[in-house]
Design a protein around this motif. Structure first.
Motif, PDB file in Angstrom:
ATOM      1  N   VAL A  74       1.017  -1.215  -0.040  1.00 45.66           N
ATOM      2  CA  VAL A  74       0.039  -0.014   0.108  1.00 45.66           C
ATOM      3  C   VAL A  74       1.152   1.159  -0.179  1.00 45.66           C
ATOM      4  O   VAL A  74       1.681   1.315   0.866  1.00 45.66           O
ATOM      5  CB  VAL A  74      -0.911  -0.184   1.277  1.00 45.66           C
ATOM      6  N   GLN A  75       0.704   2.109  -1.044  1.00 43.89           N
ATOM      7  CA  GLN A  75       1.442   3.477  -0.928  1.00 43.89           C
ATOM      8  C   GLN A  75       0.820   4.451  -0.012  1.00 43.89           C
ATOM      9  O   GLN A  75      -0.336   4.589  -0.130  1.00 43.89           O
ATOM     10  CB  GLN A  75       1.634   3.808  -2.546  1.00 43.89           C
ATOM     11  N   ARG A  76       1.673   5.196   0.732  1.00 43.40           N
ATOM     12  CA  ARG A  76       1.008   6.380   1.570  1.00 43.40           C
ATOM     13  C   ARG A  76       2.141   7.573   1.338  1.00 43.40           C
ATOM     14  O   ARG A  76       3.127   7.260   1.474  1.00 43.40           O
ATOM     15  CB  ARG A  76       1.137   5.848   2.992  1.00 43.40           C
ATOM     16  N   PRO A  77       1.381   8.749   1.033  1.00 46.21           N
ATOM     17  CA  PRO A  77       2.452   9.748   0.917  1.00 46.21           C
ATOM     18  C   PRO A  77       2.833  10.374   2.352  1.00 46.21           C
ATOM     19  O   PRO A  77       2.137  10.636   3.215  1.00 46.21           O
ATOM     20  CB  PRO A  77       1.434  10.818   0.226  1.00 46.21           C
ATOM     21  N   VAL A  78       4.022  10.683   2.379  1.00 46.64           N
ATOM     22  CA  VAL A  78       4.603  11.400   3.521  1.00 46.64           C
ATOM     23  C   VAL A  78       5.234  12.708   3.372  1.00 46.64           C
ATOM     24  O   VAL A  78       5.921  12.836   2.078  1.00 46.64           O
ATOM     25  CB  VAL A  78       5.679  10.434   4.048  1.00 46.64           C
ATOM     26  N   GLU A  79       5.093  13.723   4.129  1.00 46.18           N
ATOM     27  CA  GLU A  79       5.593  15.009   3.679  1.00 46.18           C
ATOM     28  C   GLU A  79       7.173  14.953   4.193  1.00 46.18           C
ATOM     29  O   GLU A  79       7.386  14.529   5.255  1.00 46.18           O
ATOM     30  CB  GLU A  79       4.822  16.015   4.574  1.00 46.18           C
ATOM     31  N   VAL A  80       8.232  15.609   3.514  1.00 47.32           N
ATOM     32  CA  VAL A  80       9.335  15.793   3.929  1.00 47.32           C
ATOM     33  C   VAL A  80       9.799  17.126   4.201  1.00 47.32           C
ATOM     34  O   VAL A  80       9.394  18.195   3.371  1.00 47.32           O
ATOM     35  CB  VAL A  80      10.349  15.134   2.724  1.00 47.32           C
ATOM     36  N   PRO A  81      10.329  17.449   5.329  1.00 43.50           N
ATOM     37  CA  PRO A  81      10.585  19.013   5.641  1.00 43.50           C
ATOM     38  C   PRO A  81      11.865  19.362   4.770  1.00 43.50           C
ATOM     39  O   PRO A  81      12.536  18.696   4.279  1.00 43.50           O
ATOM     40  CB  PRO A  81      11.117  18.893   7.112  1.00 43.50           C
TER      41      PRO A  81
END
Length: 145
Positions: A74-81
């Protein structure tokens, strides 16, 4: 003796900005049912009065149900600082240069007179020793009557 000075140069560096989102993947387990056939052999000995002409063995498959785990991605978007660099300018104090006298050690060569020894070889004759018999005279006293 001259001491080199420190020179300061400023450079402007361009840093690229990251705009591509990073996708974090999570693995989930899913269970699927698979049917597996296991053949079962049956062997029996039967006593009869009539002789058997032909022996025939029939294989009967046995069906067993098992649960097998299957992985699902399952792909899940993650925010990168974002990283931002800030330049800080620091004043460096200028130091005065002074000439300090140094002591130099110079080696001086000194000539040392050499003493020469001269050996004279003199032939010394070898003396031979001989034993010479010595004759001694003895006096005999005879009494005359």
């Amino acid at each position: 003796i001259e001491v080199p000075r420190i020179q300061i140069e400023e450079k402007i560096i361009k840093v690229p900005k990251i705009t591509q989102p990073v996708i974090d993947t999570v693995v989930q387990n899913q269970v699927q049912v698979i049917e597996v056939e296991k053949p079962k052999m049956v062997t029996r000995t039967v006593q009869r009065k009539k002789p058997i002409m032909q022996e025939h063995i029939t294989q009967v498959p046995k069906i067993i149900k098992q649960q097998v785990p299957v992985q699902k991605v399952v792909q899940r978007p993650v925010e990168v600082p974002q990283v931002q660099y800030v330049d800080e300018i620091v004043d460096v104090p200028v130091q005065k240069q002074r000439h300090v006298p140094t002591i130099q050690v110079v080696q001086k060569e000194v000539e040392v007179p050499q003493i020469e020894y001269i050996d004279h070889h003199i032939h010394v004759p070898v003396q031979e020793h001989r034993h010479v018999p010595v004759v001694t005279k003895e006096q005999k006293f005879i009494d005359v009557p």
